[in-house]
Design a protein around this motif. Structure first.
Motif, PDB file in Angstrom:
ATOM      1  N   GLN A  52       0.852  -1.170   0.000  1.00  0.00           N
ATOM      2  CA  GLN A  52       0.000   0.000   0.000  1.00  0.00           C
ATOM      3  C   GLN A  52       0.897   1.230   0.000  1.00  0.00           C
ATOM      4  N   GLY A  53       0.723   2.077  -1.003  1.00  0.00           N
ATOM      5  CA  GLY A  53       1.553   3.257  -1.137  1.00  0.00           C
ATOM      6  C   GLY A  53       1.125   4.357  -0.192  1.00  0.00           C
ATOM      7  N   SER A  54       1.851   5.458  -0.250  1.00  0.00           N
ATOM      8  CA  SER A  54       1.572   6.568   0.651  1.00  0.00           C
ATOM      9  C   SER A  54       0.228   7.224   0.348  1.00  0.00           C
ATOM     10  N   THR A  55      -0.275   7.039  -0.866  1.00  0.00           N
ATOM     11  CA  THR A  55      -1.571   7.624  -1.202  1.00  0.00           C
ATOM     12  C   THR A  55      -2.728   6.744  -0.755  1.00  0.00           C
ATOM     13  N   GLY A  56      -2.428   5.570  -0.256  1.00  0.00           N
ATOM     14  CA  GLY A  56      -3.470   4.656   0.184  1.00  0.00           C
ATOM     15  C   GLY A  56      -3.923   3.713  -0.917  1.00  0.00           C
ATOM     16  N   ALA A  57      -3.412   3.893  -2.134  1.00  0.00           N
ATOM     17  CA  ALA A  57      -3.765   3.017  -3.247  1.00  0.00           C
ATOM     18  C   ALA A  57      -2.899   1.764  -3.185  1.00  0.00           C
ATOM     19  N   LEU A  58      -3.462   0.665  -3.628  1.00  0.00           N
ATOM     20  CA  LEU A  58      -2.757  -0.601  -3.646  1.00  0.00           C
ATOM     21  C   LEU A  58      -1.891  -0.661  -4.897  1.00  0.00           C
ATOM     22  N   ALA A  59      -0.594  -0.799  -4.732  1.00  0.00           N
ATOM     23  CA  ALA A  59       0.319  -0.934  -5.860  1.00  0.00           C
ATOM     24  C   ALA A  59       0.360  -2.408  -6.249  1.00  0.00           C
ATOM     25  N   ILE A  60       0.086  -2.703  -7.507  1.00  0.00           N
ATOM     26  CA  ILE A  60       0.027  -4.091  -7.947  1.00  0.00           C
ATOM     27  C   ILE A  60       0.931  -4.303  -9.157  1.00  0.00           C
ATOM     28  N   THR A  61       1.300  -5.555  -9.376  1.00  0.00           N
ATOM     29  CA  THR A  61       2.138  -5.909 -10.508  1.00  0.00           C
ATOM     30  C   THR A  61       1.299  -5.943 -11.781  1.00  0.00           C
ATOM     31  N   ALA A  62       1.970  -5.994 -12.917  1.00  0.00           N
ATOM     32  CA  ALA A  62       1.271  -6.092 -14.201  1.00  0.00           C
ATOM     33  C   ALA A  62       0.451  -7.380 -14.259  1.00  0.00           C
ATOM     34  N   GLN A  63       0.994  -8.457 -13.727  1.00  0.00           N
ATOM     35  CA  GLN A  63       0.295  -9.746 -13.707  1.00  0.00           C
ATOM     36  C   GLN A  63      -0.994  -9.647 -12.883  1.00  0.00           C
ATOM     37  N   GLN A  64      -0.913  -9.019 -11.727  1.00  0.00           N
ATOM     38  CA  GLN A  64      -2.090  -8.851 -10.876  1.00  0.00           C
ATOM     39  C   GLN A  64      -3.099  -7.919 -11.538  1.00  0.00           C
ATOM     40  N   HIS A  65      -2.603  -6.894 -12.211  1.00  0.00           N
ATOM     41  CA  HIS A  65      -3.481  -5.955 -12.906  1.00  0.00           C
ATOM     42  C   HIS A  65      -4.266  -6.678 -14.006  1.00  0.00           C
ATOM     43  N   THR A  66      -3.584  -7.539 -14.749  1.00  0.00           N
ATOM     44  CA  THR A  66      -4.247  -8.328 -15.790  1.00  0.00           C
ATOM     45  C   THR A  66      -5.332  -9.212 -15.180  1.00  0.00           C
ATOM     46  N   TYR A  67      -5.015  -9.849 -14.067  1.00  0.00           N
ATOM     47  CA  TYR A  67      -5.988 -10.697 -13.364  1.00  0.00           C
ATOM     48  C   TYR A  67      -7.232  -9.892 -12.983  1.00  0.00           C
ATOM     49  N   LEU A  68      -7.035  -8.716 -12.390  1.00  0.00           N
ATOM     50  CA  LEU A  68      -8.172  -7.876 -11.990  1.00  0.00           C
ATOM     51  C   LEU A  68      -8.958  -7.407 -13.213  1.00  0.00           C
ATOM     52  N   ASP A  69      -8.257  -7.063 -14.289  1.00  0.00           N
ATOM     53  CA  ASP A  69      -8.934  -6.647 -15.521  1.00  0.00           C
ATOM     54  C   ASP A  69      -9.772  -7.780 -16.098  1.00  0.00           C
ATOM     55  N   GLU A  70      -9.240  -8.989 -16.061  1.00  0.00           N
ATOM     56  CA  GLU A  70      -9.979 -10.147 -16.585  1.00  0.00           C
ATOM     57  C   GLU A  70     -11.224 -10.431 -15.745  1.00  0.00           C
ATOM     58  N   LEU A  71     -11.119 -10.256 -14.430  1.00  0.00           N
ATOM     59  CA  LEU A  71     -12.301 -10.419 -13.582  1.00  0.00           C
ATOM     60  C   LEU A  71     -13.389  -9.434 -14.001  1.00  0.00           C
ATOM     61  N   ARG A  72     -12.997  -8.176 -14.177  1.00  0.00           N
ATOM     62  CA  ARG A  72     -13.968  -7.144 -14.573  1.00  0.00           C
ATOM     63  C   ARG A  72     -14.535  -7.423 -15.949  1.00  0.00           C
ATOM     64  N   ALA A  73     -13.712  -7.968 -16.844  1.00  0.00           N
ATOM     65  CA  ALA A  73     -14.156  -8.250 -18.212  1.00  0.00           C
ATOM     66  C   ALA A  73     -15.280  -9.287 -18.251  1.00  0.00           C
ATOM     67  N   VAL A  74     -15.301 -10.202 -17.274  1.00  0.00           N
ATOM     68  CA  VAL A  74     -16.376 -11.197 -17.238  1.00  0.00           C
ATOM     69  C   VAL A  74     -17.537 -10.756 -16.359  1.00  0.00           C
ATOM     70  N   GLY A  75     -17.461  -9.514 -15.867  1.00  0.00           N
ATOM     71  CA  GLY A  75     -18.575  -8.969 -15.102  1.00  0.00           C
ATOM     72  C   GLY A  75     -18.447  -9.058 -13.594  1.00  0.00           C
ATOM     73  N   ILE A  76     -17.283  -9.457 -13.107  1.00  0.00           N
ATOM     74  CA  ILE A  76     -17.073  -9.516 -11.658  1.00  0.00           C
ATOM     75  C   ILE A  76     -16.530  -8.171 -11.209  1.00  0.00           C
ATOM     76  N   THR A  77     -17.230  -7.553 -10.276  1.00  0.00           N
ATOM     77  CA  THR A  77     -16.768  -6.321  -9.659  1.00  0.00           C
ATOM     78  C   THR A  77     -16.418  -6.656  -8.215  1.00  0.00           C
ATOM     79  N   PRO A  78     -15.130  -6.888  -7.949  1.00  0.00           N
ATOM     80  CA  PRO A  78     -14.747  -7.270  -6.582  1.00  0.00           C
ATOM     81  C   PRO A  78     -15.111  -6.173  -5.584  1.00  0.00           C
ATOM     82  N   SER A  79     -15.437  -6.580  -4.373  1.00  0.00           N
ATOM     83  CA  SER A  79     -15.732  -5.596  -3.326  1.00  0.00           C
ATOM     84  C   SER A  79     -14.468  -4.821  -2.977  1.00  0.00           C
ATOM     85  N   SER A  80     -13.299  -5.447  -3.159  1.00  0.00           N
ATOM     86  CA  SER A  80     -12.016  -4.753  -3.009  1.00  0.00           C
ATOM     87  C   SER A  80     -10.976  -5.502  -3.830  1.00  0.00           C
ATOM     88  N   GLU A  81     -10.001  -4.751  -4.312  1.00  0.00           N
ATOM     89  CA  GLU A  81      -8.921  -5.390  -5.065  1.00  0.00           C
ATOM     90  C   GLU A  81      -8.129  -6.323  -4.171  1.00  0.00           C
TER      91      GLU A  81
END
Length: 147
Positions: A52-81
């Motif tokens: 977690q960075g100083s801004t409070g945002a979760l810093a994630i890797t490119a691999q994790q970002h792809t995973y989260l994008d794929e979840l959203r692409a199939v219609g899953i909106t996680p309650s939190s990353e």
């Protein structure tokens, strides 16, 4: 009854493995999420990659970002990353422990159920079919993009 005891034992074992892995990685509990499944057993600490960075945002890797994008692409909106990444990590750890597909599903289903329920509005509870579909998608996408 025996099946739920086995599932509870699996959850406890994976949770303990997560904590131990975090200790080996310099205290960064998210470090195992940055590693492909083939690298988890090598136990080489990586640079802090998902903190977690100083801004409070979760810093994630490119691999994790792809995973989260794929979840959203199939219609899953996680309650939190963070929860979505945790579910993916559990999937990878269960696969690394050579658990069969049903054991993996039993492990993540309560987490997915909670995530789907949290993402829905209070009056609009998810159906069992929605939860089952979300669990299938979480497992598939984590297997393809994180493990």
């Amino acid at each position: 009854m025996q099946h739920s005891v086995r599932s509870a034992a699996l959850v406890a074992a994976v949770s303990a493995a997560s904590l131990l892995t975090a200790c080996d990685a310099g205290g960064d509990i998210m470090a195992p999420l940055a590693l492909p499944g083939s690298q988890i057993n090598r136990a080489q600490p990586q640079a802090v990659s998902a903190q977690q960075g100083s801004t409070g945002a979760l810093a994630i890797t490119a691999q994790q970002h792809t995973y989260l994008d794929e979840l959203r692409a199939v219609g899953i909106t996680p309650s939190s990353e963070l929860l979505a990444l945790s579910i993916g990590s559990y999937v990878c750890q269960a696969h690394a422990a050579r658990q069969d597909d049903q054991a993996v599903r039993d492990l993540v289903l309560p987490l997915v159920r909670s995530d789907v329920a949290d993402a829905h509005s209070g009056a609009d509870l998810p159906t069992p079919a929605e939860i089952d579909a979300a669990a299938t998608d979480y497992i598939r996408i984590a297997t393809e993009h994180l493990c």
